[in-house]
Design a protein around this motif. Structure first.
Motif, PDB file in Angstrom:
ATOM      1  N   VAL A 164      -0.484  -8.493   5.577  1.00 56.53           N
ATOM      2  CA  VAL A 164       0.381  -9.607   5.197  1.00 56.53           C
ATOM      3  C   VAL A 164       1.787  -9.301   5.695  1.00 56.53           C
ATOM      4  O   VAL A 164       2.257  -8.163   5.593  1.00 56.53           O
ATOM      5  N   GLU A 165       2.452 -10.293   6.232  1.00 56.31           N
ATOM      6  CA  GLU A 165       3.808 -10.085   6.728  1.00 56.31           C
ATOM      7  C   GLU A 165       4.742  -9.716   5.581  1.00 56.31           C
ATOM      8  O   GLU A 165       4.745 -10.354   4.525  1.00 56.31           O
ATOM      9  N   GLY A 166       5.521  -8.664   5.774  1.00 53.81           N
ATOM     10  CA  GLY A 166       6.450  -8.230   4.745  1.00 53.81           C
ATOM     11  C   GLY A 166       7.722  -9.052   4.744  1.00 53.81           C
ATOM     12  O   GLY A 166       7.976  -9.850   5.659  1.00 53.81           O
TER      13      GLY A 166
ATOM     14  N   ASN B 102       7.740  -3.276   3.051  1.00 47.97           N
ATOM     15  CA  ASN B 102       7.792  -4.512   3.831  1.00 47.97           C
ATOM     16  C   ASN B 102       7.628  -4.303   5.331  1.00 47.97           C
ATOM     17  O   ASN B 102       7.152  -5.202   6.030  1.00 47.97           O
ATOM     18  N   ARG B 103       7.986  -3.129   5.825  1.00 47.26           N
ATOM     19  CA  ARG B 103       7.858  -2.869   7.264  1.00 47.26           C
ATOM     20  C   ARG B 103       6.560  -2.162   7.631  1.00 47.26           C
ATOM     21  O   ARG B 103       6.094  -2.290   8.764  1.00 47.26           O
ATOM     22  N   ILE B 104       5.987  -1.412   6.690  1.00 49.46           N
ATOM     23  CA  ILE B 104       4.796  -0.620   7.009  1.00 49.46           C
ATOM     24  C   ILE B 104       3.603  -0.964   6.129  1.00 49.46           C
ATOM     25  O   ILE B 104       2.541  -1.335   6.631  1.00 49.46           O
ATOM     26  N   VAL B 105       3.749  -0.836   4.823  1.00 52.48           N
ATOM     27  CA  VAL B 105       2.599  -1.026   3.925  1.00 52.48           C
ATOM     28  C   VAL B 105       2.036  -2.430   4.012  1.00 52.48           C
ATOM     29  O   VAL B 105       0.827  -2.624   4.206  1.00 52.48           O
TER      30      VAL B 105
ATOM     31  N   CYS C 164      15.421   2.047  -2.871  1.00 52.76           N
ATOM     32  CA  CYS C 164      15.915   1.510  -1.609  1.00 52.76           C
ATOM     33  C   CYS C 164      14.892   1.718  -0.502  1.00 52.76           C
ATOM     34  O   CYS C 164      14.548   0.782   0.235  1.00 52.76           O
ATOM     35  N   GLY C 165      14.373   2.928  -0.382  1.00 53.98           N
ATOM     36  CA  GLY C 165      13.396   3.220   0.662  1.00 53.98           C
ATOM     37  C   GLY C 165      12.121   2.421   0.509  1.00 53.98           C
ATOM     38  O   GLY C 165      11.504   2.019   1.500  1.00 53.98           O
ATOM     39  N   GLY C 166      11.728   2.166  -0.732  1.00 52.94           N
ATOM     40  CA  GLY C 166      10.508   1.417  -0.968  1.00 52.94           C
ATOM     41  C   GLY C 166      10.560   0.006  -0.430  1.00 52.94           C
ATOM     42  O   GLY C 166       9.546  -0.531   0.047  1.00 52.94           O
ATOM     43  N   LYS C 167      11.722  -0.615  -0.494  1.00 54.91           N
ATOM     44  CA  LYS C 167      11.858  -1.981   0.028  1.00 54.91           C
ATOM     45  C   LYS C 167      11.652  -2.004   1.541  1.00 54.91           C
ATOM     46  O   LYS C 167      11.077  -2.951   2.076  1.00 54.91           O
TER      47      LYS C 167
END
Length: 214
Positions: free
Chosen positions: A120-122, A110-113, A103-106
């Motif tokens: 690239v836009e997440g 997408n918001r940071i990495v 869950c945290g990875g999504k």
């Protein structure tokens, strides 16, 4: 021993903190996504972090690595010998790796990495869905698990505490408000404040502060 990866990964952070609790010195060799480092590729056939190289021995996957470290250095015991306690610890590590970190990875990717490191836009819709639909379910489950001792199994620190707390550092980087789950939040804050985690997280926050100031 060399650990390949980035502590921004909850799996790498878990191994680092675990080793710190054991008093095992690991050299972190920073790896980014898609790294072609030959030692890393030899240690991690799936090209996933973390991977460990100990002389001529290599092993990948955070769960396999901590089992290796436990066998090498059984004291202090972080994976209980008691069958039921061990079963619970392994289950909670698996739950943390799949449900909590999943869950945290999504959100984190997408918001940071993606925007910060990949330029690239997440997928912000996916991140929002994870926060508003998945996160409450996993946090509700964890909230019910926290005993008064503040440790998940056998009233002492185990791999379960380390594995479950590790993704919460990413939640801090995301600025998530977790006050709806006071027992789970207090548990994670206490584990992350241990010396085994604290220096790692200070370094991560300094890194993000440097990026923000650039």
């Amino acid at each position: 021993m060399i650990l390949f990866g980035s502590s921004m990964s909850p799996f790498v952070r878990k191994v680092l903190a675990y080793a710190n609790e054991k008093g095992i010195k690991l050299e972190l060799r920073a790896m980014g996504l898609g790294s072609a480092d030959p030692d890393f590729l030899r240690a991690s056939p799936l090209r996933k972090m973390p991977a460990l190289m100990d002389g001529d021995y290599t092993v990948a996957d955070s769960s396999a690595i901590v089992q290796y470290l436990e066998a090498l250095h059984p004291d202090p015991e972080l994976i209980p010998a008691d069958p039921r306690q061990r079963g619970t610890v392994i289950w909670l590590e698996e739950w943390a790796d799949t449900m909590l970190s999943g869950c945290g990875g999504k959100m984190f990717f997408n918001r940071i990495v993606s925007p910060t490191f990949l330029k690239v836009e997440g997928d912000l819709a996916l991140a929002d869905k994870a926060e508003h639909e998945e996160l409450p379910q996993v946090m509700d489950y964890l909230e019910k698990l926290i005993p008064d001792s503040g440790f998940l199994v056998s009233d002492r620190l185990t791999l379960a505490d380390i594995a479950v707390a590790s993704p919460f550092a990413n939640f801090q980087h995301l600025g998530l408000d977790l006050n709806r789950w006071p027992r789970a939040k207090a548990f994670a804050d206490a584990i992350l404040a241990r010396p085994s985690f604290a220096a790692i997280i200070v370094g991560e926050k300094a890194f993000f502060a440097k990026i923000a100031a650039a």
